[in-house]
Design a protein around this motif. Structure first.
Motif, PDB file in Angstrom:
ATOM      1  N   LEU A  38      64.696  23.176  65.871  1.00 37.79           N
ATOM      2  CA  LEU A  38      63.957  22.906  64.631  1.00 37.79           C
ATOM      3  C   LEU A  38      64.208  21.462  64.244  1.00 37.79           C
ATOM      4  CD1 LEU A  38      62.329  23.917  62.112  1.00 37.79           C
ATOM      5  CD2 LEU A  38      64.548  24.478  61.072  1.00 37.79           C
ATOM      6  N   ASP A  89      58.935  19.607  62.866  1.00 36.40           N
ATOM      7  CA  ASP A  89      58.404  20.883  62.398  1.00 36.40           C
ATOM      8  C   ASP A  89      58.208  20.903  60.893  1.00 36.40           C
ATOM      9  OD1 ASP A  89      58.646  22.440  65.007  1.00 36.40           O
ATOM     10  OD2 ASP A  89      60.707  21.738  64.735  1.00 36.40           O
ATOM     11  N   GLN A  90      59.012  20.107  60.191  1.00 37.40           N
ATOM     12  CA  GLN A  90      58.926  20.093  58.734  1.00 37.40           C
ATOM     13  C   GLN A  90      59.245  18.691  58.226  1.00 37.40           C
ATOM     14  OE1 GLN A  90      60.857  23.444  57.075  1.00 37.40           O
ATOM     15  NE2 GLN A  90      60.206  23.063  54.989  1.00 37.40           N
TER      16      GLN A  90
END
Length: 211
Positions: free
Chosen positions: A127, A181-182
């Motif tokens: 992540l 991802d973020q």
């Protein structure tokens, strides 16, 4: 122990990574999360330079980080080994470095400016989170930190910001923003805002990883 879930936290100077990480880790126990920081892998240079030379030394380059040692320690944690690492104090003689003991855990956080630029490290991340802040806010945070924690003068801080920090951000971090991802914008001075974000992420991780 199974392979840990590896989270990469990348962000420029003054983006608020440290506070984000503090809030994030409060959602877990020490046994559930371990953290390894790029900051502790800078190649020591203070003993080779005068004070003036140190002022102009550019720490905001990938070559100033022992990324092989950094990557090796990440791999050791993945294998379930505990690592011992001397804290890096950014050449501040007023700070006594601690010996850090980093134990393996189901969630491993890897944080730093160049973690996405070091492609071997980037490829190991499950992540990727990108923390950013507006320039003027990031600069305010940088000035406050460097004056108090690292003993730099205001002139020194501004020189580094213009000549080192901003060019490094544009060259070695911003190009990888799109693969994250973020993306979290951290302009707020309100703790509740970041606490809410980290709580949401931690709930998802607890469902997926800590079951």
């Amino acid at each position: 122990m199974n392979k840990p879930f590896i989270i990469g936290i990348a962000g420029g100077s003054g983006s608020g990574k440290t506070f984000f990480l503090k809030c994030f880790r409060e959602h877990f126990t020490e046994a559930e999360v371990s953290l390894v920081s790029q900051d502790d892998y800078y190649i020591p240079v203070a003993h080779t330079m005068t004070k003036e030379e140190n002022m102009f030394y550019n720490f905001d380059l990938p070559s100033t980080v022992d990324h092989e040692h950094f990557n090796d320690d990440i791999n050791r944690l993945v294998r379930g080994e505990t690592i011992l690492k001397k804290e890096y104090t950014f050449n501040n003689p007023d700070v006594e470095p601690r010996m850090l003991e980093i134990k393996p855990a189901p969630i491993l956080i890897v944080e730093g400016l160049f973690i996405l630029h070091f492609r071997e490290i980037a490829s190991s991340l499950d992540l990727k989170i990108f923390i950013e802040a507006d320039d003027h806010i990031a600069l305010q945070r940088r000035v406050k930190r460097d004056l108090v924690e690292r003993g730099y003068s205001r002139e020194d801080v501004m020189y580094r910001w213009v000549n080192h920090v901003v060019p490094a951000y544009n060259a070695y971090l911003l190009p990888y923003k799109g693969e994250c991802d973020q993306v979290i914008t951290n302009n707020s001075h309100e703790a509740d805002d970041i606490i809410c974000v980290t709580e949401e992420i931690s709930k998802e991780l607890r469902k997926k990883i800590l079951i």
